[in-house]
Motif scaffolding. Structure first.
Motif, PDB file in Angstrom:
ATOM      1  N   ASN A  58      17.771  -4.694 -35.799  1.00 47.66           N
ATOM      2  CA  ASN A  58      18.105  -3.884 -36.974  1.00 47.66           C
ATOM      3  C   ASN A  58      19.466  -4.306 -37.518  1.00 47.66           C
ATOM      4  N   ALA A  59      19.522  -5.570 -37.921  1.00 51.19           N
ATOM      5  CA  ALA A  59      20.798  -6.162 -38.341  1.00 51.19           C
ATOM      6  C   ALA A  59      21.431  -5.431 -39.514  1.00 51.19           C
ATOM      7  N   ASP A  60      20.619  -4.820 -40.392  1.00 51.46           N
ATOM      8  CA  ASP A  60      21.185  -4.138 -41.550  1.00 51.46           C
ATOM      9  C   ASP A  60      21.965  -2.888 -41.151  1.00 51.46           C
ATOM     10  N   CYS A  61      21.585  -2.251 -40.034  1.00 51.49           N
ATOM     11  CA  CYS A  61      22.274  -1.040 -39.570  1.00 51.49           C
ATOM     12  C   CYS A  61      23.365  -1.351 -38.550  1.00 51.49           C
ATOM     13  N   ALA A  62      23.259  -2.500 -37.892  1.00 51.37           N
ATOM     14  CA  ALA A  62      24.132  -2.814 -36.757  1.00 51.37           C
ATOM     15  C   ALA A  62      25.627  -2.739 -37.065  1.00 51.37           C
ATOM     16  N   PRO A  63      26.108  -3.255 -38.220  1.00 42.80           N
ATOM     17  CA  PRO A  63      27.563  -3.209 -38.458  1.00 42.80           C
ATOM     18  C   PRO A  63      28.138  -1.796 -38.415  1.00 42.80           C
ATOM     19  N   ASP A  64      27.476  -0.849 -39.088  1.00 34.89           N
ATOM     20  CA  ASP A  64      27.985   0.524 -39.116  1.00 34.89           C
ATOM     21  C   ASP A  64      27.953   1.159 -37.733  1.00 34.89           C
ATOM     22  N   VAL A  65      26.873   0.916 -36.985  1.00 33.40           N
ATOM     23  CA  VAL A  65      26.739   1.508 -35.647  1.00 33.40           C
ATOM     24  C   VAL A  65      27.785   0.936 -34.701  1.00 33.40           C
ATOM     25  N   LEU A  66      28.007  -0.380 -34.764  1.00 32.78           N
ATOM     26  CA  LEU A  66      29.011  -1.012 -33.904  1.00 32.78           C
ATOM     27  C   LEU A  66      30.414  -0.519 -34.233  1.00 32.78           C
ATOM     28  N   THR A  67      30.701  -0.377 -35.513  1.00 31.76           N
ATOM     29  CA  THR A  67      32.015   0.115 -35.939  1.00 31.76           C
ATOM     30  C   THR A  67      32.241   1.537 -35.446  1.00 31.76           C
ATOM     31  N   ALA A  68      31.199   2.370 -35.574  1.00 31.35           N
ATOM     32  CA  ALA A  68      31.306   3.764 -35.122  1.00 31.35           C
ATOM     33  C   ALA A  68      31.471   3.839 -33.609  1.00 31.35           C
ATOM     34  N   ALA A  69      30.758   2.980 -32.888  1.00 29.54           N
ATOM     35  CA  ALA A  69      30.862   2.974 -31.424  1.00 29.54           C
ATOM     36  C   ALA A  69      32.268   2.589 -30.983  1.00 29.54           C
ATOM     37  N   ALA A  70      32.839   1.573 -31.645  1.00 30.05           N
ATOM     38  CA  ALA A  70      34.195   1.141 -31.303  1.00 30.05           C
ATOM     39  C   ALA A  70      35.207   2.246 -31.584  1.00 30.05           C
ATOM     40  N   ALA A  71      35.018   2.954 -32.710  1.00 27.71           N
ATOM     41  CA  ALA A  71      35.949   4.028 -33.078  1.00 27.71           C
ATOM     42  C   ALA A  71      35.836   5.226 -32.144  1.00 27.71           C
ATOM     43  N   LEU A  72      34.658   5.362 -31.517  1.00 33.53           N
ATOM     44  CA  LEU A  72      34.430   6.500 -30.621  1.00 33.53           C
ATOM     45  C   LEU A  72      35.280   6.395 -29.360  1.00 33.53           C
ATOM     46  N   THR A  73      35.485   5.165 -28.882  1.00 29.33           N
ATOM     47  CA  THR A  73      36.269   4.949 -27.654  1.00 29.33           C
ATOM     48  C   THR A  73      37.254   3.803 -27.877  1.00 29.33           C
ATOM     49  N   PRO A  74      38.252   3.985 -28.725  1.00 32.15           N
ATOM     50  CA  PRO A  74      39.154   2.884 -29.103  1.00 32.15           C
ATOM     51  C   PRO A  74      39.937   2.296 -27.931  1.00 32.15           C
ATOM     52  N   ALA A  75      40.107   3.061 -26.853  1.00 33.86           N
ATOM     53  CA  ALA A  75      40.889   2.565 -25.724  1.00 33.86           C
ATOM     54  C   ALA A  75      40.069   1.644 -24.813  1.00 33.86           C
ATOM     55  N   ARG A  76      38.752   1.661 -24.968  1.00 32.64           N
ATOM     56  CA  ARG A  76      37.911   0.819 -24.121  1.00 32.64           C
ATOM     57  C   ARG A  76      38.122  -0.650 -24.458  1.00 32.64           C
ATOM     58  N   ALA A  77      38.061  -1.508 -23.446  1.00 29.97           N
ATOM     59  CA  ALA A  77      38.278  -2.941 -23.647  1.00 29.97           C
ATOM     60  C   ALA A  77      37.223  -3.547 -24.571  1.00 29.97           C
ATOM     61  N   GLU A  78      36.025  -2.976 -24.534  1.00 27.99           N
ATOM     62  CA  GLU A  78      34.933  -3.531 -25.341  1.00 27.99           C
ATOM     63  C   GLU A  78      35.045  -3.162 -26.812  1.00 27.99           C
ATOM     64  N   ALA A  79      35.879  -2.159 -27.143  1.00 27.95           N
ATOM     65  CA  ALA A  79      35.924  -1.629 -28.506  1.00 27.95           C
ATOM     66  C   ALA A  79      36.305  -2.700 -29.522  1.00 27.95           C
ATOM     67  N   ALA A  80      37.300  -3.504 -29.217  1.00 29.49           N
ATOM     68  CA  ALA A  80      37.748  -4.529 -30.165  1.00 29.49           C
ATOM     69  C   ALA A  80      36.662  -5.567 -30.412  1.00 29.49           C
ATOM     70  N   ILE A  81      35.940  -5.936 -29.354  1.00 25.70           N
ATOM     71  CA  ILE A  81      34.857  -6.925 -29.502  1.00 25.70           C
ATOM     72  C   ILE A  81      33.740  -6.362 -30.364  1.00 25.70           C
ATOM     73  N   MET A  82      33.386  -5.099 -30.144  1.00 28.82           N
ATOM     74  CA  MET A  82      32.305  -4.474 -30.915  1.00 28.82           C
ATOM     75  C   MET A  82      32.709  -4.284 -32.372  1.00 28.82           C
TER      76      MET A  82
END
Length: 359
Positions: A58-82
Motif C-alpha cells: 500500500n505504497a500510496d498510504c505508507a508515507p503518512d503511516v510511517l511518518t505518524a509511527a515515527a512521531a508516536l515514539t520519537p525517542a526510539r532509534a527506529e523513528a528517524a529511519i521510518m
C-alpha cells in the motif's frame, strides 16, 4: 517498496509495541487491523511482518503511516529511519504521479520505451482487473520481445496491481530445463505447494502428455489457492521459442495458457514473450491479447525522445532546437537500418539521452 534497513526498523518498532496500543494506532491511521491479517492469536513478531508487508503493498498510504509511527515514539532509534522512509516514498509517489499512469511511461526500469501501444493497453486493462487472461508478445528476435519485461515489471511494481513471477525458459535457474523443474519452480514462487504426492510423473510418457500433465496439475493448484492470494498474479514466460527448450516445457506453458483461456483458473494473467511458432497456444475463440512487434516508426521514435526529455525527473532538459536535431538524427536511422540493428541503435541513442538529461 521498503529498503532493507527501513524494513528492519519497521519490524523492530512494531515487534516492541503493546498489542492494544498498536491496534489503537492502526485505527487512528485508518489502517486495516494488521493483527487480524496476521491471525487472531499471532505474536507481535508475526504482526510486525504483516505490517511491513502491508506497507509494501500500500505504497500510496505508507508515507503518512510511517511518518505518524515515527512521531508516536520519537525517542526510539527506529523513528528517524521510518520518518526518512516516509519522506523517500512520498518523493517517489510524487514523481510517479507527475509521470502519469505507469502503463504510459516513457521510461520503465531505467529503460526508454518506444510506443508499445498494444502492450500498454493490455497492462492498463490488467492493472484495472479487466478480463485479461493471456497476453502474447510476438515478433522477430531483436525487436523487443524480452524488452517487454521492463514495462510489465514497471507497471506491476508501481501500481501494486499484481504479484509478478517470471520464468525465463533459458535462465540458469532452469538449468535442467525439464517440465518437472519448471513446475517445481512455479509451485514455489506461487506458493501452491499443496498435495506434494500429486506431483505428476514423467516416466514412460510422450513430451505432449508430460507437459499437459504438469500444466493441468499447476492449473488445479492455482485454482484452489488463488482465492487466498492478496493480489492477482502476473505470470511471465520468456523465450519459449528458443532452441534447447524441451518440447515438454513448451507444452506445459501452452497447456497452462490454454486452461487460463478456458477459465479453468482465475486471478492470474499469463504473459508469453516469444511464443513457439509450432507449439503455440490453442485459442480458437481468439481470447488472447497480442502485441505484434514490428519495425520502429519515425513518429514513435520522435515521440519517445520528447517523452524522455519531458520526464519530471529530467534535470537538464534539451532545448527545442537540440531536441529537433536529435530527433532528426535518430529518425534517419530508419532509412539505413532494419530489425535488430535498428532497435539496438535507437535504444543506444535513447539511453544516451536519458543519461544526458538526468532521467
Amino acid at each position: 517498496m521498503l529498503l532493507k534497513d527501513e524494513k528492519r526498523a519497521v519490524l523492530s518498532w512494531t515487534a516492541d509495541m503493546q498489542p492494544d496500543f498498536f491496534r489503537l494506532f492502526l485505527a487512528s491511521e485508518g489502517v486495516p487491523d494488521i493483527p487480524v491479517l496476521a491471525g487472531i492469536n499471532a505474536t507481535m513478531l508475526a504482526v510486525a511482518v504483516a505490517f511491513a508487508a502491508w506497507l509494501d503493498a500500500n505504497a500510496d498510504c505508507a508515507p503518512d503511516v510511517l511518518t505518524a509511527a515515527a512521531a508516536l515514539t520519537p525517542a526510539r532509534a527506529e523513528a528517524a529511519i521510518m520518518a526518512a522512509a516516509g519522506v523517500r516514498l512520498a518523493s517517489i509517489i510524487q514523481k510517479l504521479q507527475a509521470a502519469g499512469p505507469p502503463y504510459e511511461a516513457w521510461l520503465a526500469a531505467g529503460v526508454p520505451m518506444v510506443n508499445r501501444k498494444p502492450l500498454r493497453q493490455i497492462l492498463k486493462d490488467a492493472a484495472h482487473e479487466n478480463d485479461v487472461r493471456v497476453a502474447v508478445v510476438r515478433g522477430d528476435r531483436g525487436l523487443g520481445r524480452t524488452h517487454s519485461w521492463h514495462l510489465i515489471e514497471y507497471v506491476a511494481r508501481t501500481t501494486g496491481a499484481a504479484k509478478l513471477v517470471k520464468a525465463d525458459l533459458i535462465s540458469p535457474v532452469l538449468e535442467k530445463r525439464t517440465a518437472k523443474e519448471l513446475f517445481l519452480l512455479l509451485v514455489e514462487e506461487l506458493k501452491v505447494g499443496r498435495d506434494p504426492d500429486r506431483t505428476p510423473t514423467s516416466d514412460g510418457v510422450t513430451a505432449t502428455t508430460e507437459g499437459e500433465r504438469f500444466g493441468a496439475e499447476l492449473a488445479r493448484r492455482i485454482n484452489e489457492a488463488s482465492e487466498d492470494w492478496p493480489r492477482p498474479v502476473w505470470l511471465v514466460f520468456d523465450n519459449m521459442d528458443r532452441e534447447g527448450v524441451p518440447e515438454a516445457v513448451k507444452r506445459l506453458v501452452a497447456d497452462l495458457a490454454q486452461r487460463r483461456l478456458n477459465n479453468d483458473f482465475t486471478r492470474c494473467v499469463i504473459f508469453v514473450l516469444a511464443p513457439d511458432p509450432i507449439i503455440d497456444i490453442s485459442d480458437p475463440n481468439a481470447l488472447s491479447r497480442t502485441d505484434a512487434l514490428g519495425e520502429f516508426q519515425a513518429w514513435e521514435i520522435e515521440a519517445t525522445i520528447k517523452g524522455v526529455n519531458a520526464l519530471a525527473e529530467a534535470t537538464t532538459k534539451l532545448s527545442d532546437a537540440d531536441l529537433s536535431a536529435l530527433s532528426a538524427e535518430v529518425c534517419a536511422l530508419t532509412q539505413t537500418l532494419k530489425g535488430r540493428d535498428l532497435c539496438d541503435a535507437v535504444r543506444k541513442r535513447l539511453v544516451d539521452l536519458r543519461v544526458k538529461v538526468g532521467a
